[in-house]
Design a protein around this motif. Structure first.
Motif, PDB file in Angstrom:
ATOM      1  N   HIS A 133     -40.789  32.872   1.524  1.00 25.49           N
ATOM      2  CA  HIS A 133     -41.378  33.402   0.303  1.00 25.49           C
ATOM      3  C   HIS A 133     -42.340  32.387  -0.274  1.00 25.49           C
ATOM      4  O   HIS A 133     -42.008  31.194  -0.349  1.00 25.49           O
ATOM      5  N   PRO A 134     -43.553  32.791  -0.640  1.00 24.03           N
ATOM      6  CA  PRO A 134     -44.055  34.163  -0.533  1.00 24.03           C
ATOM      7  C   PRO A 134     -44.557  34.460   0.874  1.00 24.03           C
ATOM      8  O   PRO A 134     -44.644  33.567   1.704  1.00 24.03           O
ATOM      9  N   SER A 135     -44.887  35.693   1.140  1.00 21.91           N
ATOM     10  CA  SER A 135     -45.441  36.054   2.439  1.00 21.91           C
ATOM     11  C   SER A 135     -46.930  35.729   2.491  1.00 21.91           C
ATOM     12  O   SER A 135     -47.479  35.487   3.570  1.00 21.91           O
ATOM     13  N   TRP A 136     -47.558  35.752   1.323  1.00 22.58           N
ATOM     14  CA  TRP A 136     -48.940  35.301   1.260  1.00 22.58           C
ATOM     15  C   TRP A 136     -49.212  34.766  -0.138  1.00 22.58           C
ATOM     16  O   TRP A 136     -48.581  35.180  -1.113  1.00 22.58           O
ATOM     17  N   VAL A 137     -50.122  33.809  -0.215  1.00 24.74           N
ATOM     18  CA  VAL A 137     -50.459  33.216  -1.497  1.00 24.74           C
ATOM     19  C   VAL A 137     -51.907  32.759  -1.475  1.00 24.74           C
ATOM     20  O   VAL A 137     -52.379  32.233  -0.467  1.00 24.74           O
ATOM     21  N   ILE A 138     -52.576  32.977  -2.591  1.00 22.69           N
ATOM     22  CA  ILE A 138     -53.938  32.495  -2.789  1.00 22.69           C
ATOM     23  C   ILE A 138     -53.903  31.528  -3.955  1.00 22.69           C
ATOM     24  O   ILE A 138     -53.362  31.852  -5.012  1.00 22.69           O
ATOM     25  N   CYS A 139     -54.460  30.355  -3.771  1.00 21.26           N
ATOM     26  CA  CYS A 139     -54.461  29.390  -4.859  1.00 21.26           C
ATOM     27  C   CYS A 139     -55.826  28.712  -4.936  1.00 21.26           C
ATOM     28  O   CYS A 139     -56.621  28.762  -3.987  1.00 21.26           O
TER      29      CYS A 139
ATOM     30  N   ILE B  36     -43.677  26.765  -0.761  1.00 22.68           N
ATOM     31  CA  ILE B  36     -43.225  27.834   0.134  1.00 22.68           C
ATOM     32  C   ILE B  36     -41.736  27.620   0.416  1.00 22.68           C
ATOM     33  O   ILE B  36     -41.316  26.506   0.741  1.00 22.68           O
ATOM     34  N   GLU B  37     -40.979  28.690   0.290  1.00 21.50           N
ATOM     35  CA  GLU B  37     -39.538  28.604   0.515  1.00 21.50           C
ATOM     36  C   GLU B  37     -39.157  29.206   1.861  1.00 21.50           C
ATOM     37  O   GLU B  37     -39.718  30.208   2.281  1.00 21.50           O
TER      38      GLU B  37
ATOM     39  N   PRO C  56     -40.872  34.883   8.910  1.00 20.65           N
ATOM     40  CA  PRO C  56     -42.028  35.755   9.115  1.00 20.65           C
ATOM     41  C   PRO C  56     -43.364  35.108   8.822  1.00 20.65           C
ATOM     42  O   PRO C  56     -44.404  35.706   9.087  1.00 20.65           O
ATOM     43  N   GLY C  57     -43.344  33.907   8.263  1.00 23.09           N
ATOM     44  CA  GLY C  57     -44.595  33.213   7.999  1.00 23.09           C
ATOM     45  C   GLY C  57     -45.131  33.428   6.601  1.00 23.09           C
ATOM     46  O   GLY C  57     -44.816  34.412   5.930  1.00 23.09           O
ATOM     47  N   THR C  58     -45.952  32.482   6.166  1.00 26.33           N
ATOM     48  CA  THR C  58     -46.632  32.540   4.864  1.00 26.33           C
ATOM     49  C   THR C  58     -48.109  32.263   5.084  1.00 26.33           C
ATOM     50  O   THR C  58     -48.467  31.226   5.644  1.00 26.33           O
ATOM     51  N   ARG C  59     -48.922  33.181   4.645  1.00 27.41           N
ATOM     52  CA  ARG C  59     -50.377  33.006   4.756  1.00 27.41           C
ATOM     53  C   ARG C  59     -50.877  32.332   3.491  1.00 27.41           C
ATOM     54  O   ARG C  59     -50.762  32.892   2.412  1.00 27.41           O
TER      55      ARG C  59
END
Lengths: 113, 118
Positions: free
Chosen positions: B7-13, B21-22, B111-114
């Protein structure tokens, strides 16, 4: 040191045809070998693994692989390709339970209609 | 069994901010967790290995002050990308190993984090 070589960064086969993805490894000790599949924007899913025992290993989705020590190979096969098999495939090796897994560079499998 | 979530599966910063990322093992105790980075159309690059309750071991070339890893419990590891820059944009994947389990050599992948840094 361990290493994994996947021959062919891209492989294309027709739907219904045989799938063959090649993997050669180098390891100073008997290896544990894996094949993983990755669909776009997803994590890795284990297809099959070899630890000890029978050298022909059957996995999910009709895939199988054969460990050939003399050839240091662990090629992945499937008798009849489906469109849903289109994905990235990674071969991987580890030496033991305390060691990290070493991945090959991956092979993208394309299925032609 | 053996489910790993991220978590999260995707993040924009925005550039200069930090992102956490957890990675959680849902039904087993993850004695060891691994963090990988994957660039488009490339293989996974191991960044670091973390064991519960101890400092992470970073691979050569990975900045430990930039990629902070904490493995505070047997079910949770976190990766914090500090002062993120656009070149940190990537797909981050964690995996977990249960050394007490039957398949102790196997790693279970999240599942990965983008991450996209603008």
């Amino acid at each position: 040191a361990q290493s994994v070589t996947q021959l062919g960064s891209h492989v294309s086969v027709s739907e219904g045809a045989l799938v063959l993805l090649r993997c050669n490894y180098s390891s100073s000790v008997p290896p544990y070998l894996f094949w993983y599949v990755q669909y776009p924007n997803q994590g890795l899913q284990l297809l099959l693994k070899y630890t000890t025992g029978a050298t022909l290993v059957k996995g999910i989705n009709g895939f199988e692989a054969e460990f050939k020590k003399s050839e240091t190979s662990f090629h992945l096969t499937k008798p009849s390709a489906h469109m849903s098999d289109a994905a990235e495939y990674f071969c991987a090796v580890t030496r033991n339970r305390d060691d990290k897994i070493i991945f090959g560079k991956g092979t993208r499998l394309h299925i032609l209609p | 069994g053996a489910v790993v979530s991220q978590h999260p599966s995707w993040v924009i910063c925005k550039s200069g901010t930090s992102v956490k990322i957890e990675c959680r093992s849902l039904d087993f105790q993850a004695t060891t967790m691994f963090w990988y980075r994957q660039f488009p159309k490339q293989s996974l690059m191991l960044m670091a290995t973390s064991n519960e309750g101890s400092k992470a071991t970073y691979e050569q070339g990975v900045e430990k002050d930039k990629f902070l890893i904490n493995h505070a419990s047997l079910t949770l590891s976190t990766l914090t990308v500090t002062s993120a820059h656009p070149e940190d944009s990537s797909f981050y994947i964690c995996s977990a190993r249960d050394l007490l389990g039957r398949d102790a050599y196997e790693q279970y992948f999240g599942p990965g984090t983008r991450l996209t840094v603008t």
